[in-house]
Scaffold this active site. Structure first.
Site, short mmCIF file in Angstrom:
data_model
loop_
_atom_site.label_atom_id
_atom_site.label_comp_id
_atom_site.label_asym_id
_atom_site.label_seq_id
_atom_site.Cartn_x
_atom_site.Cartn_y
_atom_site.Cartn_z
N GLU A 26 6.78 -10.33 -1.13
CA GLU A 26 7.59 -9.22 -0.90
C GLU A 26 8.97 -9.56 -0.18
OE1 GLU A 26 6.00 -5.49 -0.15
OE2 GLU A 26 7.36 -4.92 1.21
N HIS A 80 9.66 -8.61 3.13
CA HIS A 80 8.96 -9.29 4.36
C HIS A 80 9.47 -10.60 4.51
CE1 HIS A 80 4.94 -6.81 2.88
NE2 HIS A 80 6.00 -6.14 3.32
N ASP A 98 12.24 -1.07 2.69
CA ASP A 98 11.63 -1.12 1.49
C ASP A 98 12.69 -0.42 0.50
OD1 ASP A 98 9.01 -2.16 1.92
OD2 ASP A 98 8.32 -0.37 2.76
N ASP A 140 10.93 -3.00 7.89
CA ASP A 140 10.66 -2.92 6.40
C ASP A 140 11.21 -1.64 5.90
OD1 ASP A 140 9.64 -3.94 4.07
OD2 ASP A 140 7.34 -3.61 4.80
N HIS A 183 -3.16 2.21 -3.17
CA HIS A 183 -4.29 1.86 -2.06
C HIS A 183 -5.32 3.01 -2.36
CE1 HIS A 183 -0.56 0.41 -0.08
NE2 HIS A 183 -1.23 -0.46 0.54
N ASP A 197 6.52 -8.15 -4.80
CA ASP A 197 6.64 -6.42 -4.48
C ASP A 197 8.16 -6.45 -4.59
OD1 ASP A 197 4.33 -5.59 -4.49
OD2 ASP A 197 3.98 -5.19 -2.39
N ASP A 215 -4.22 6.32 -1.07
CA ASP A 215 -3.02 7.00 -1.93
C ASP A 215 -3.31 7.83 -2.98
OD1 ASP A 215 -1.59 5.00 -0.48
OD2 ASP A 215 -1.34 3.67 -2.37
N GLU A 268 -0.52 -10.85 0.34
CA GLU A 268 0.80 -10.60 0.61
C GLU A 268 1.40 -10.93 1.86
OE1 GLU A 268 1.92 -6.54 -1.05
OE2 GLU A 268 3.36 -6.44 0.47
N ASP A 303 7.65 -1.87 -4.70
CA ASP A 303 7.10 -1.39 -3.29
C ASP A 303 8.29 -1.09 -2.46
OD1 ASP A 303 5.97 -0.94 -0.98
OD2 ASP A 303 4.86 -3.08 -0.82
C1 XLS Z 1 3.67 -3.14 3.78
C2 XLS Z 1 3.29 -3.78 2.47
C3 XLS Z 1 2.19 -3.09 1.60
C4 XLS Z 1 1.40 -3.77 0.56
C5 XLS Z 1 0.24 -3.20 0.22
O1 XLS Z 1 4.59 -3.54 4.14
O2 XLS Z 1 4.27 -4.16 1.47
O3 XLS Z 1 2.89 -1.75 1.23
O4 XLS Z 1 2.42 -4.06 -0.43
O5 XLS Z 1 -0.66 -2.67 1.04
NI NI Z 2 4.14 -4.85 -0.56
NI NI Z 3 6.20 -4.08 2.85
#
Ligand code: XLS
Ligand code: NI
Ligand code: NI
Length: 467
Positions: free
Chosen positions: A299, A302, A340, A338, A132, A327, A135, A263, A370
């Site tokens: 992702e 998600h 991740d 989430d 991003h 992702d 970031d 996404e 991700d």
């Molecule tokens: C958040 C998302 C984010 C996207 C990019 O849950 O996964 O990280 O991948 O903005």
């Molecule tokens: Ni993501």
């Molecule tokens: Ni995410």
């Protein structure tokens, strides 16, 4: 090299004395030193190895179904979790300090982080990264200042890309952290905030082009609502489409060929997000005439938040021609958010790679991690091990999926299951040539259909044979 015991990388950080809170002091790294001392280039050692800092299955150059593992997987390291994440969660403070990070929002710190990231990716052997805007570079007090900060870091990223051969898989704009976006970015009820979101997207498109980014991602974390009472849903969705159209127009104007990816995510941070899941996004794209210009970045964490199984959105978006990138993370079935996490379930990576093989690859997308190490995984070596484990999991998934397709046992069973549509009356239905009257006449003549087992247990048995 020794097995799963801590190595110099972690021992090195542990050498510094913790402060009163138990934290290691920031910026213990010194100019001229490696950021990850004690970790060399991660090598492939084969399945019998127990070395945590080696690949057991991911063998980049190995050819599987006509392409190398590297070409099929196109792994990416994400900047936000891996180089900005410090272990904070909704209940607790950061747990991690990185030796090169002085915890300030200065450009110097941003430069060091970028250099650490490229050393990490080079040692890991990953060829793509993602970020991003915020970031990699700090936000300034004005649009000009923010853009100048970004340009300064992007100049370094461009240099590091040139030196290492590492490429930008995608970049995106953070339209969810700054307080101005609390009511949304492109769906904000205030047109001024919409314009700020669009201004950020414009800069990302420019920067992405400069860095040769192969995709641009749009994740709408706050593009949704917390209460229907204060929300004009139709206007918000219209505005989101208007934002996407502006982005497309600008991409074309500056001569960028980056693939655009939405996404999907059902919720979090907002209670309802307009990009709920793959099929919702595909419906949105068709509604606004954007279906030719966007694909999806799926992702799995998600997907599971949307109430589907891990592989559902990957499969559905691929079969409808919309799978652009992944992702590659996972959630925890016992936690509702989430998380991740780095993927390690071989059945899930097998199902993912089966879809990737069936659609002939992901390029220009890839498998972007991700993912974040757990809050308790505080050593530098954990960053490597997490990625290595996930890359091995996808390598095994790729091999398994290739065997499933080559053996053709399961695919043949599925084909057989639908074979009534191959010829005769079924073929007429698929061709769109049958009417309701035809169906009625067919049933009057044929009587009751015979019962056919779905044989799901047999499929599960076969799946276990491969995984
Ligand atoms: C958040 C998302 C984010 C996207 C990019 O849950 O996964 O990280 O991948 O903005
Ligand atoms: Ni993501
Ligand atoms: Ni995410």
């Amino acid at each position: 090299m020794s097995s799963f015991a801590p190595t110099a990388a972690s021992g090195d950080a542990a050498a510094a004395a913790p402060d009163a809170n138990g934290y290691l002091p920031g910026l213990t790294w010194k100019e001229g030193e490696e950021f990850f001392p004690g970790v060399g280039k991660i090598a492939y050692e084969g399945p019998s190895s127990l070395n945590a800092l080696a690949f057991k299955h991911y063998n980049a150059e190995e050819v599987v179904m006509g392409k190398t593992m590297e070409q099929w997987c196109r792994f990416g390291v994400c900047f936000w979790h891996t180089f900005r994440g410090k272990g904070a969660d909704p209940f607790g403070a950061p747990t991690m300090r990185r030796p090169w990070d002085d915890e300030t929002e200065s450009l110097e710190n941003a430069f060091r982080r970028a250099r650490a990231a490229f050393e990490f990716m080079t040692k890991l052997g990953v060829k793509y990264y993602t970020f991003h805007d915020r970031d990699v570079a700090p936000e300034g007090a004005t649009v000009d200042e923010s853009n100048a900060n970004l340009d300064a870091v992007v100049a370094l990223l461009e240099k590091l890309q040139g030196e290492t051969g590492i490429k930008l898989l995608w970049s995106t704009q953070n339209l969810f952290s700054p307080p101005r976006y609390m009511n949304g970015g492109a769906t904000n009820p205030d047109a001024h905030v919409f314009a700020m979101a669009a201004t950020a997207a414009k800069k990302v498109l420019e920067v992405n082009k400069r860095l040769g980014g192969e995709n641009v991602v749009f994740w709408g974390g706050r593009e949704g609502y917390q209460s229907v009472l204060n929300t004009d849903v139709k206007r918000e969705m219209d505005h989101m489409a208007a934002f996407f159209k502006m982005c497309l127009a600008y991409r074309n104007k500056i001569g960028s060929d980056a693939q655009f990816l939405i996404e999907p995510k059902p919720r979090e941070p907002t209670k309802h997000q307009y990009d709920y899941d793959a099929q919702t996004c595909i419906g949105f794209l068709h509604t606004y005439g954007l279906e030719k210009d966007f694909k999806l970045n799926i992702e799995p964490n998600h997907t599971t938040l949307a109430g589907h199984d891990y592989e559902h959105d990957i499969l559905v978006s691929s079969k409808l021609g919309f799978l652009g990138s992944v992702d590659a993370n996972t959630g925890d079935p016992l936690l509702g958010w989430d998380t991740d996490m780095f993927p390690s379930d071989i059945k899930k990576t097998t199902l993912t790679m089966k879809v990737v093989l069936e659609q002939g690859g992901l390029a220009p997308g890839g498998l972007n991690f991700d993912c974040k190490v757990r809050r308790e995984s505080t050593e530098l070596r954990d960053m490597f091990i997490a990625h290595i484990g996930a890359m091995d999991a996808f390598a095994r998934g790729l091999r398994n999926a290739a065997r499933i397709l080559a053996d053709n046992k399961m695919p043949a069973m599925v084909a057989e299951r639908y074979s009534s549509y191959d010829t005769g009356f079924g073929a007429k239905i698929e061709a769109g040539e049958a009417t309701l009257e035809d169906c009625e006449a067919f049933c009057k003549e044929q009587g009751e259909p015979k019962q056919t087992s779905g044989r799901a247990e047999e499929y599960e048995m076969i799946m276990n044979h491969y995984c």
